[in-house]
Design a protein around this motif. Structure first.
Motif, PDB file in Angstrom:
ATOM      1  N   LYS A 104       0.844  -1.202   0.000  1.00 41.41           N
ATOM      2  CA  LYS A 104       0.000   0.000   0.000  1.00 41.41           C
ATOM      3  C   LYS A 104       0.875   1.246   0.000  1.00 41.41           C
ATOM      4  N   GLU A 105       0.505   2.191  -0.838  1.00 40.26           N
ATOM      5  CA  GLU A 105       1.248   3.444  -0.905  1.00 40.26           C
ATOM      6  C   GLU A 105       0.586   4.495  -0.029  1.00 40.26           C
ATOM      7  N   ARG A 106       1.410   5.367   0.560  1.00 37.65           N
ATOM      8  CA  ARG A 106       0.877   6.524   1.263  1.00 37.65           C
ATOM      9  C   ARG A 106       1.840   7.690   1.102  1.00 37.65           C
ATOM     10  N   GLU A 196      -3.302   6.736  10.169  1.00 36.13           N
ATOM     11  CA  GLU A 196      -3.118   6.826   8.714  1.00 36.13           C
ATOM     12  C   GLU A 196      -1.670   7.161   8.362  1.00 36.13           C
ATOM     13  N   GLY A 199       0.401   4.149   8.577  1.00 38.48           N
ATOM     14  CA  GLY A 199       0.054   3.088   7.642  1.00 38.48           C
ATOM     15  C   GLY A 199      -0.529   1.872   8.313  1.00 38.48           C
TER      16      GLY A 199
END
Length: 201
Positions: A104-106, A196, A199
């Motif tokens: 997952k990218e953030r 958030e 992550g």
């Protein structure tokens, strides 16, 4: 000790069920006591300031300072930091794009001090006196051989940096990540936002 004994009893009654046809496994009816989970250690704001105050002169000290600043500024995991590319940075937005667990990218903000440390590092990065023939073109942080830094390499450098401080602290990447979260929580109280940023699902 209780967990181990209970596990042995469960296994023993499973054996009896297989060999002797015993129908009931009484050990399955007993819940094992849960091991208390300790909260991770964190540094207070003064300890972080002291850690990051050292003057970086030679190229790998400049790199190490940028690594420490980015850890604390953005709360990265170790694997996320070592996987960072130069192209992961957005100077327009002052953010870094990271790929976390589950691919997952953030996008994370980069603080003012980390921006300065990264700028200082990128000025010397391409001319660093590395031992390899070529420098990894896109890796944000490189080793003395010009390759992307490894997790082990980063941990060793942080140990070396904190030993130089002589403050008796044993600092590791996860401690900086939790210090980042703890200090933001103290100032904002927004647990969901921190979740958030880290992550966490």
């Amino acid at each position: 000790s209780q967990q181990r004994k209970l596990s042995a009893l469960r296994t023993f009654f499973d054996y009896l069920a297989r060999e002797s046809g015993v129908d009931l496994n009484p050990a399955q009816l007993v819940s094992a006591p849960k091991t208390p989970r300790r909260l991770p250690k964190t540094l207070d704001a003064d300890q972080v300031s002291t850690l990051l105050m050292v003057q970086a002169v030679i190229w790998h000290e400049i790199r190490d300072k940028a690594i420490l600043e980015l850890f604390y500024s953005s709360g990265l995991r170790l694997s996320e930091l070592t996987a960072c590319n130069k192209s992961s940075l957005s100077w327009d937005e002052n953010t870094v794009l990271v790929r976390g667990k589950g691919n997952k990218e953030r996008i994370l903000p980069i603080g003012r001090y980390a921006q300065t440390a990264l700028t200082d590092w990128l000025k010397v990065r391409d001319n660093a006196p590395v031992k390899g023939a070529l420098i990894d073109a896109d890796a944000l942080f490189i080793s003395q051989r010009g390759k992307r830094v490894s997790n082990t390499n980063v941990q060793a450098r942080i140990n070396s940096w904190t030993r130089k401080q002589g403050n008796g602290l044993h600092v590791h990447p996860h401690m900086l990540r939790h210090s980042f979260a703890s200090h933001i929580l103290e100032s904002s109280g927004d647990l969901r936002a921190i979740q958030e940023l880290l992550g966490h699902a």
